[in-house]
Design an enzyme around this catalytic site. Structure first.
Site, short mmCIF file in Angstrom:
data_model
loop_
_atom_site.label_atom_id
_atom_site.label_comp_id
_atom_site.label_asym_id
_atom_site.label_seq_id
_atom_site.Cartn_x
_atom_site.Cartn_y
_atom_site.Cartn_z
N LEU A 152 6.26 -2.26 0.85
CA LEU A 152 7.64 -3.17 0.27
C LEU A 152 7.24 -4.49 0.30
O LEU A 152 7.72 -5.28 0.94
CB LEU A 152 8.69 -2.99 1.13
CG LEU A 152 10.09 -3.36 0.53
CD1 LEU A 152 10.43 -2.27 -0.67
CD2 LEU A 152 11.14 -3.34 1.55
N GLY A 153 5.90 -4.56 -0.47
CA GLY A 153 5.59 -6.01 -0.83
C GLY A 153 6.20 -6.43 -2.05
O GLY A 153 7.33 -6.03 -2.27
N ARG A 154 5.53 -7.29 -2.92
CA ARG A 154 5.88 -8.01 -4.06
C ARG A 154 6.35 -7.02 -4.97
O ARG A 154 7.56 -6.87 -5.60
CB ARG A 154 4.90 -9.08 -4.63
CG ARG A 154 4.74 -10.28 -3.90
CD ARG A 154 3.70 -11.18 -4.33
NE ARG A 154 3.32 -12.41 -3.79
CZ ARG A 154 2.32 -12.54 -3.11
NH1 ARG A 154 1.59 -11.26 -2.57
NH2 ARG A 154 2.21 -13.47 -2.22
N ILE A 155 5.31 -6.18 -5.22
CA ILE A 155 5.51 -4.96 -6.29
C ILE A 155 6.55 -3.83 -5.77
O ILE A 155 7.51 -3.61 -6.58
CB ILE A 155 4.05 -4.30 -6.69
CG1 ILE A 155 3.42 -5.63 -7.05
CG2 ILE A 155 4.38 -3.22 -7.52
CD1 ILE A 155 1.92 -5.02 -7.62
N SER A 174 6.42 0.38 5.48
CA SER A 174 5.25 -0.73 5.58
C SER A 174 4.87 -0.69 6.76
O SER A 174 5.39 -0.17 7.89
CB SER A 174 5.84 -1.94 5.13
OG SER A 174 6.33 -2.16 3.58
N ARG A 175 3.68 -1.64 7.05
CA ARG A 175 2.91 -1.67 8.60
C ARG A 175 4.11 -2.31 9.19
O ARG A 175 4.01 -2.08 10.46
CB ARG A 175 1.88 -2.59 7.87
CG ARG A 175 0.57 -1.65 7.29
CD ARG A 175 -0.70 -2.67 7.49
NE ARG A 175 -0.38 -3.66 6.34
CZ ARG A 175 -1.33 -4.60 5.83
NH1 ARG A 175 -2.42 -4.66 6.60
NH2 ARG A 175 -1.04 -5.35 4.73
N ARG A 232 -3.50 2.20 -5.62
CA ARG A 232 -5.11 2.59 -5.68
C ARG A 232 -5.13 4.10 -5.58
O ARG A 232 -4.37 4.72 -4.69
CB ARG A 232 -5.73 1.58 -4.71
CG ARG A 232 -6.13 0.32 -4.93
CD ARG A 232 -6.89 0.20 -6.01
NE ARG A 232 -7.22 -1.46 -6.25
CZ ARG A 232 -6.72 -2.19 -7.10
NH1 ARG A 232 -5.76 -1.55 -7.66
NH2 ARG A 232 -7.00 -3.28 -7.24
N ASP A 256 -1.08 6.33 -12.28
CA ASP A 256 -1.74 5.37 -13.17
C ASP A 256 -3.05 5.02 -12.39
O ASP A 256 -4.06 4.42 -13.19
CB ASP A 256 -0.88 3.94 -12.86
CG ASP A 256 -1.72 2.79 -13.76
OD1 ASP A 256 -1.83 3.10 -14.93
OD2 ASP A 256 -1.60 1.66 -13.50
N GLU A 261 -12.19 6.49 -10.76
CA GLU A 261 -11.93 5.90 -12.09
C GLU A 261 -13.30 5.61 -12.99
O GLU A 261 -14.09 5.10 -12.25
CB GLU A 261 -10.98 4.56 -11.99
CG GLU A 261 -9.83 5.18 -11.50
CD GLU A 261 -8.71 3.92 -11.49
OE1 GLU A 261 -9.08 2.74 -11.95
OE2 GLU A 261 -7.51 4.08 -10.69
N HIS A 279 -4.89 3.35 -15.69
CA HIS A 279 -4.73 2.22 -14.94
C HIS A 279 -4.33 0.95 -15.82
O HIS A 279 -4.97 0.07 -15.88
CB HIS A 279 -6.31 1.84 -14.21
CG HIS A 279 -5.90 0.96 -13.26
ND1 HIS A 279 -7.08 1.05 -12.00
CD2 HIS A 279 -5.04 0.14 -12.62
CE1 HIS A 279 -6.64 0.26 -10.92
NE2 HIS A 279 -5.46 -0.37 -11.48
#
Length: 322
Positions: A152-155, A174-175, A232, A256, A261, A279
């Site tokens: 639950l960071g910015r994105i 989250s951590r 990722r 994505d 990749e 991606h």
């Protein structure tokens, strides 16, 4: 003399500006040419401009004894050895915030696509199956779904806010707990997966998060559960993901990003309940232009004032402790 070095392929607009403004060199990809360049010019390099795809490892830093800053194009920087940079007093920047909206938009689009089966339904129409086989099978609705956000960071926060508009019940892991968050906190990824219909992966990459979504997490999500990954490829155990999708242990996935990749496992290509993107989560004209601008602004600020506009979080934390 200040020498700016480009490491890895960059967007043409960025690469052209680096040459025009800083007469930047490009690190050769051929091993012999690379060694020759570093032997002749390595000591003169002051700043490296790279991307989240390539980064700068410890071995390259050791060949650049005069390096003071690594300026990275992209929010992810797991390909750069930040610990080695900090040991050597090398500053590292990335390009957060400017791509948050587009990545969040893509995550929601993937969620709708995979749960409603829109790409597969499109293929159903195109191959002429509708007149012969009848109505397309029923799918799952996203409105009101239980959604877990891993990271639950910015994105992650931007994704959660968008899905609130669909009446979704949001929880997260989250951590650390996020102070002031209105969403329920799950103590582990497994606990989060057990409680949701849709798990959206938005955590950062790097060794600490490798296979954070492992077989146990995917099995906890279950045969009615969907996975969306805009983080990722390394965060998800791709082999376990393929196994469970093939066996019916998961309802579907929207991806994505991938482990190797641009190579995608053939098994995923063959599945109709998987949506695959190359991606492209942040890949809009507006966002790429903003990322180029922020990368150049970071470089200019460092060379002029020894200050980065958007240093990576590890450097911010180190500065706060210091």
């Amino acid at each position: 003399m200040t020498r700016v070095l480009q490491v890895g392929a960059l967007k043409p607009a960025l690469a052209e500006q680096l040459v025009a403004t800083y007469d930047a060199d490009v690190l050769p990809t051929d091993d012999a040419e690379r060694d020759a360049y570093l032997a002749e010019h390595g000591e003169q390099v002051t700043a490296v401009v790279t991307s989240g795809r390539f980064g700068v490892d410890r071995a390259l830093m050791e060949r650049l004894p005069g390096l003071t800053a690594i300026v990275s194009f992209g929010v992810g920087y797991d390909t750069t050895d930040v610990a080695a940079a900090m040991e050597r007093g090398v500053a590292v920047s990335h390009t957060p915030d400017v791509l948050t909206d587009c990545v969040a938009d893509t995550a929601v689009g993937l969620a709708i696509d995979v749960m409603r089966g829109l790409p597969a339904a499109d293929r159903y129409v195109r191959r002429g199956a509708w007149p012969t086989d009848g109505d397309y099978p029923l799918t799952r609705r996203i409105s009101g779904a239980r959604v877990g956000i891993l990271g639950l960071g910015r994105i992650g926060l931007a994704i959660a806010k968008r899905l609130e508009g669909f009446g979704c019940d949001i929880s997260y892991h989250s951590r650390h707990r996020v102070d002031g968050s209105p969403y329920d906190y799950a103590p582990t990824p497994v606990a989060l997966a057990e409680a949701v219909d849709l798990l959206v992966v938005a955590t950062s990459g790097g060794p600490a998060s490798t296979h954070l979504v492992d077989r146990d997490v995917l099995e906890a999500l279950g045969s009615d559960g969907y996975l969306v990954n805009v983080a990722r490829g390394s965060v998800v155990d791709e082999n376990a993901l393929v196994d469970l999708l093939l066996s019916g242990g998961l309802a579907g996935a929207g991806l994505d990003v991938f482990a190797d990749e641009p190579h995608v496992p053939q098994a995923l290509l063959d599945l109709d309940n998987v949506v695959l993107l190359p991606h492209l989560a942040s890949g809009t004209v507006e966002t790429r232009a903003a990322m180029v601008r922020l990368t150049l602004d970071n470089l200019e600020s460092w060379l002029a004032r020894q200050e980065l506009l958007t240093p990576v979080p590890e450097l911010l934390a180190s500065s706060a402790r210091g």
